[in-house]
Design an enzyme around this catalytic site. Structure first.
Site, PDB file in Angstrom:
ATOM      1  N   ARG A  97     -69.335 -15.862  43.106  1.00  0.00           N
ATOM      2  CA  ARG A  97     -70.461 -16.308  42.289  1.00  0.00           C
ATOM      3  C   ARG A  97     -70.259 -17.710  41.726  1.00  0.00           C
ATOM      4  O   ARG A  97     -71.204 -18.358  41.336  1.00  0.00           O
ATOM      5  CB  ARG A  97     -70.745 -15.280  41.185  1.00  0.00           C
ATOM      6  CG  ARG A  97     -71.537 -14.106  41.739  1.00  0.00           C
ATOM      7  CD  ARG A  97     -71.790 -13.046  40.715  1.00  0.00           C
ATOM      8  NE  ARG A  97     -70.601 -12.259  40.443  1.00  0.00           N
ATOM      9  CZ  ARG A  97     -70.562 -11.238  39.580  1.00  0.00           C
ATOM     10  NH1 ARG A  97     -71.654 -10.905  38.926  1.00  0.00           N
ATOM     11  NH2 ARG A  97     -69.464 -10.564  39.397  1.00  0.00           N
ATOM     12  N   GLN A  98     -69.013 -18.186  41.699  1.00  0.00           N
ATOM     13  CA  GLN A  98     -68.784 -19.584  41.303  1.00  0.00           C
ATOM     14  C   GLN A  98     -68.741 -20.386  42.606  1.00  0.00           C
ATOM     15  O   GLN A  98     -67.674 -20.628  43.167  1.00  0.00           O
ATOM     16  CB  GLN A  98     -67.474 -19.696  40.530  1.00  0.00           C
ATOM     17  CG  GLN A  98     -67.491 -18.926  39.213  1.00  0.00           C
ATOM     18  CD  GLN A  98     -66.130 -18.899  38.556  1.00  0.00           C
ATOM     19  OE1 GLN A  98     -65.617 -19.929  38.151  1.00  0.00           O
ATOM     20  NE2 GLN A  98     -65.536 -17.724  38.487  1.00  0.00           N
ATOM     21  N   LYS A 193     -85.297 -14.990  35.637  1.00  0.00           N
ATOM     22  CA  LYS A 193     -84.142 -14.539  34.838  1.00  0.00           C
ATOM     23  C   LYS A 193     -83.419 -15.732  34.232  1.00  0.00           C
ATOM     24  O   LYS A 193     -83.129 -16.697  34.917  1.00  0.00           O
ATOM     25  CB  LYS A 193     -83.175 -13.760  35.739  1.00  0.00           C
ATOM     26  CG  LYS A 193     -81.833 -13.451  35.097  1.00  0.00           C
ATOM     27  CD  LYS A 193     -80.965 -12.532  35.960  1.00  0.00           C
ATOM     28  CE  LYS A 193     -79.812 -13.259  36.611  1.00  0.00           C
ATOM     29  NZ  LYS A 193     -78.908 -12.396  37.354  1.00  0.00           N
ATOM     30  N   ARG A 195     -79.901 -16.491  32.252  1.00  0.00           N
ATOM     31  CA  ARG A 195     -78.643 -15.880  31.779  1.00  0.00           C
ATOM     32  C   ARG A 195     -78.235 -16.521  30.462  1.00  0.00           C
ATOM     33  O   ARG A 195     -78.044 -17.721  30.377  1.00  0.00           O
ATOM     34  CB  ARG A 195     -77.541 -16.042  32.842  1.00  0.00           C
ATOM     35  CG  ARG A 195     -76.345 -15.148  32.563  1.00  0.00           C
ATOM     36  CD  ARG A 195     -75.386 -15.056  33.744  1.00  0.00           C
ATOM     37  NE  ARG A 195     -75.688 -13.975  34.683  1.00  0.00           N
ATOM     38  CZ  ARG A 195     -75.443 -12.684  34.455  1.00  0.00           C
ATOM     39  NH1 ARG A 195     -74.923 -12.305  33.319  1.00  0.00           N
ATOM     40  NH2 ARG A 195     -75.714 -11.789  35.374  1.00  0.00           N
ATOM     41  N   ASP A 219     -80.828  -6.395  45.314  1.00  0.00           N
ATOM     42  CA  ASP A 219     -79.962  -7.485  44.849  1.00  0.00           C
ATOM     43  C   ASP A 219     -78.690  -7.437  45.687  1.00  0.00           C
ATOM     44  O   ASP A 219     -78.428  -6.450  46.370  1.00  0.00           O
ATOM     45  CB  ASP A 219     -79.651  -7.329  43.361  1.00  0.00           C
ATOM     46  CG  ASP A 219     -79.307  -8.675  42.696  1.00  0.00           C
ATOM     47  OD1 ASP A 219     -79.206  -9.695  43.419  1.00  0.00           O
ATOM     48  OD2 ASP A 219     -79.136  -8.723  41.471  1.00  0.00           O
ATOM     49  N   THR A 224     -72.447  -5.486  35.999  1.00  0.00           N
ATOM     50  CA  THR A 224     -72.626  -4.787  34.712  1.00  0.00           C
ATOM     51  C   THR A 224     -73.960  -4.026  34.691  1.00  0.00           C
ATOM     52  O   THR A 224     -74.259  -3.332  33.729  1.00  0.00           O
ATOM     53  CB  THR A 224     -72.649  -5.794  33.549  1.00  0.00           C
ATOM     54  OG1 THR A 224     -73.806  -6.626  33.696  1.00  0.00           O
ATOM     55  CG2 THR A 224     -71.405  -6.656  33.526  1.00  0.00           C
ATOM     56  N   ALA A 225     -74.770  -4.228  35.713  1.00  0.00           N
ATOM     57  CA  ALA A 225     -76.122  -3.640  35.842  1.00  0.00           C
ATOM     58  C   ALA A 225     -77.147  -4.300  34.928  1.00  0.00           C
ATOM     59  O   ALA A 225     -78.311  -3.888  34.898  1.00  0.00           O
ATOM     60  CB  ALA A 225     -76.121  -2.121  35.622  1.00  0.00           C
ATOM     61  N   THR A 227     -78.680  -7.193  35.195  1.00  0.00           N
ATOM     62  CA  THR A 227     -79.792  -7.777  35.953  1.00  0.00           C
ATOM     63  C   THR A 227     -80.784  -6.695  36.377  1.00  0.00           C
ATOM     64  O   THR A 227     -81.994  -6.806  36.132  1.00  0.00           O
ATOM     65  CB  THR A 227     -79.245  -8.514  37.194  1.00  0.00           C
ATOM     66  OG1 THR A 227     -78.288  -9.479  36.755  1.00  0.00           O
ATOM     67  CG2 THR A 227     -80.341  -9.186  37.993  1.00  0.00           C
TER      68      THR A 227
END
Ligand code: R5P
Length: 303
Positions: A97-98, A193, A195, A219, A224-225, A227
């Site tokens: 993700r980075q 969305k 963040r 997705d 963490t759910a 989203t």
């Protein structure tokens, strides 16, 4: 080179490795992995690999730092034992993700991990549902990326839902959502969305209509759910009927399952790219589709 490649597994996901070995009609290569008293990792390859083509299966979820290090050490041991070529099979690629510089002073961990994997001796990568397309280009070796939706879309179709709309939970999810919408021949909607921090997001329905419709919420992952649950709440408020989430990678961090349970999500369909704890596997909301046949198909293409 021997005709039959040898499949080794790290310690991250033995269940999937065994399923893959069974589908390939072989058994896993013998290796020893344990921790020294000071918690350094020890690896020993117990099968002869000289001149052989080998695979290493390692899912980088759950404890990515340990499993990455274990993978580097397995690569080193196999190279030194004379393996002719090493293909790593990473059902879940961590640190993905980075993948860009979104502000000054941050790393691009996806690029760093790709550099390290190549340096450690990887000749080829098989993986699944990379977080973004550019990650494939971080590797100057052959990459075969398979997509979980080739299994998940038929699963969704078999639910025989009517009046369906596919909702992208954020802008990054538009590509996945449009693939679902196109394959299922249904309309699409989009949620915006924002963040706030790693644990908190803000959302609103931005495009499309969900009123009175059955929502499919795809997705790449459920971590963490946050989203999915926030997106589902937005859809429920906007009048959606049933809400079904579908994700490639089920990480289920911390209270994720509880959040899903208390959300408008009726069902979450995912795969076994990461080990699924028994309480998740047996939960009435959760459906698991095995990814093993997709990975086996990719492994069969390695000469
Ligand atoms: C975001 O860029 C990803 O595609 C997922 O939406 C996100 O990583 C899911 O994380 P969480 O379940 O913690 O909201």
């Amino acid at each position: 080179m021997t005709a039959q490649p040898i499949v080794f597994s790290g310690s991250s996901h033995l269940l999937l490795a065994e399923e893959i070995a069974t589908l390939l009609g072989t058994s896993l290569g013998k290796r020893e992995i344990h921790l020294f008293p000071d918690r350094e990792i020890f690896v020993e390859i117990l099968d002869r690999v000289q001149g052989s083509s080998v695979f290493i299966l390692q899912s980088l979820g759950g404890d990515p730092n340990i499993y990455l290090m274990e993978l580097f050490i397995l690569l080193d041991a196999l190279k030194r034992a004379g393996a002719a070529s090493i293909t790593i099979v990473l059902p879940y690629f961590a640190y993905a993700r980075q993948d860009r510089l979104d502000k000054p002073g941050v790393p691009i961990t996806a690029k760093l991990v790709s550099n390290l994997l190549i340096k450690a001796g990887t000749d080829r990568l098989i993986t699944l549902d990379l977080h973004s397309e550019q990650i494939e280009g971080f590797f100057d070796i052959p990459v075969d990326q398979r997509l979980s939706r080739t299994l998940l879309i038929p699963y969704c179709r078999a639910l025989h839902l009517e009046n369906v709309v596919v909702v992208a939970p954020d802008k990054g999810g538009i590509k996945i959502a449009s693939a679902y919408a196109k394959e299922l021949d249904v309309p699409m909607a989009l949620i915006d969305k924002k963040r706030i921090d790693p644990f908190c997001v803000e959302m609103r329905l931005f495009l499309g209509d969900v009123k009175g419709k059955n929502v499919l919420l795809p997705d790449d992952m459920c971590s963490t759910a946050g989203t999915l649950v926030n997106a589902a709440e937005v859809c429920a408020k906007a009048g959606a009927k049933r809400i079904i989430a579908v994700v490639g990678h089920g990480l289920f961090i911390a209270e994720a399952l509880k959040k899903i349970e208390h959300s408008p999500i009726e069902m979450l369909i995912t795969t076994n790219t990461l080990p699924i704890p028994p309480h998740v596997r047996s939960h009435p909301c959760i459906r698991i589709v095995s990814i093993a046949p997709l990975l086996v198909a990719a492994m069969a293409c390695v000469g």
